[in-house]
Design a protein around this motif. Structure first.
Motif: not given
Ligand SMILES: [Fe+2]
Length: 382
Positions: A193, A197, A262, A276, A280
């Motif tokens: 994750d 980002h 995302h 999550h 991703n």
């Protein structure tokens, strides 16, 4: 050139800094505090360890330990009512993104009207919020420094993204020692994750000269720590790198927003409860390859270097393929499953693609996709 950058959280980073919580709350004049966490963090003993720092300070506290993954709107309401009843004058969130995002949402409702569903979107929160001390126990979301709270509306099957002013925690105590006990699968999903980002912030249409170096440093730091932390959870240097990398990525995407990986992960979470970071990690290699034509040669080279690849002399297309291959290899080494193995039915793909296209993150992805493009990416990942 035009850009904005906001970082409004006071940050304290280092081994043992979470022990300063009691003194910092006292110094802020806090008397009653509500701790927000989940059952896993509670069972791991981290909440009692941190609450132990409140002893001898005279601060009273109450715990809300029910936060679920992909935290739903009704829990925000429940925790807000508890905080009102207890008359808490500060919140402390302990855990990964779910407790921190829940606490941000509770904090919004403590000083703003209506339910949390009224705040889905950008810069929707008008009134300033009270003190919120965030203490991350995973290295992934960077939520401790972001003005973003992701709350699920189960009735609408939608992940609401509350983004902008009056959302970020006031203080983040970022302590690598708290992440030492994370099991390998959580290290993997949260770490992927964080890497997503960093990369999505770097190629976002809102990327700036402030976020670019932070995003690259974040990706480099995560690549240095992720495999090591996965193989040996007691490696404090690797744990430290992961928490630093995820926090740097948080500072970036809080300003740049994110991208299509995302957008694809959110409906996987809302419809099929896919974690999550797993969503991703599954989407990232395909999304990066899709974006290659819209990424400048210089930026693509920098991404390759940050991932530790030898990209000198390679064409733009070759570098893009090498990046995508490395991200797939990394996901494989971290035992990230394929979508078909985690309960996402193939006939759901058209729905997931439609929802992904409407996600806020799709607005800042460098190559504008059609619904057919997103379907193709889901099918490739399936
Ligand atoms: Fe994320």
């Amino acid at each position: 050139m035009e850009f904005m950058f906001v970082a409004s959280t006071f940050l304290q980073f280092g081994c043992g800094v979470s022990k300063q919580l009691g003194d910092m709350l006292s110094a802020s004049g806090v008397k009653r505090v509500m701790l927000i966490c989940d059952k896993g963090v509670k069972a791991a003993g981290l909440v009692d360890r941190i609450a132990g720092n409140l002893k001898d300070t005279g601060i009273e506290y109450r715990e809300y330990d029910k936060v679920l993954p992909n935290p739903p709107d009704y829990q925000v309401q429940e925790a807000t009512e508890l905080a009102r009843e207890f008359k808490s004058d500060a919140l402390v969130s302990i855990g990964g993104g779910s407790p921190m995002d829940t606490a941000k949402a509770v904090n919004i409702l403590l000083s703003n009207p209506s339910t949390i569903n009224a705040y889905d979107g950008l810069n929707t929160v008008k009134n300033p919020v009270g003190p919120h001390f965030a203490i991350p126990t995973t290295a992934g979301t960077g939520s401790e420094v972001t003005g973003v709270s992701v709350i699920t509306d189960p009735k609408a099957k939608k992940k609401m993204v509350i983004f902008g002013a009056n959302v970020a925690p006031s203080v983040a105590l970022v302590d690598p020692e708290l992440t030492m006990g994370l099991p390998p699968e959580i290290t993997a999903s949260t770490g992927m994750d964080a890497l997503t980002h960093a990369l999505e912030a770097y190629i976002s249409t809102l990327a700036s000269p402030v976020t670019d170096p932070l995003a690259l440093e974040s990706a480099r730091t995560i690549m240095r720590g992720l495999r090591r932390a996965y193989r040996n959870g007691q490696d404090i240097e690797a744990r430290s790198d992961m928490l630093l990398g995820s926090m740097l990525a948080g500072l970036c995407f809080s300003n740049t927003c994110l991208g299509l990986a995302h957008s694809m992960s959110h409906p996987m979470g809302a419809y099929c409860n896919v974690a999550h970071g797993v969503g991703n990690a599954i989407a990232l290699p395909y999304v990066m390859e899709y974006n290659v034509p819209a990424i400048s040669p210089e930026k693509l080279t920098r991404i390759g270097e940050a991932l530790g690849l030898a990209v000198a002399g390679k064409t733009h297309e070759e570098t893009g393929k090498a990046i995508s291959a490395e991200l797939s290899t990394l996901a494989g080494e971290l035992r990230i499953p394929r979508i078909r193995d985690i309960g996402v039915p193939k006939d759901l793909i058209p729905t997931l693609a439609r929802v992904a296209l409407d996600e806020l993150s799709t607005q800042t992805t460098p190559r504008k996709p059609t619904v057919e493009d997103v379907k193709t990416l889901f099918e490739a990942a399936w």
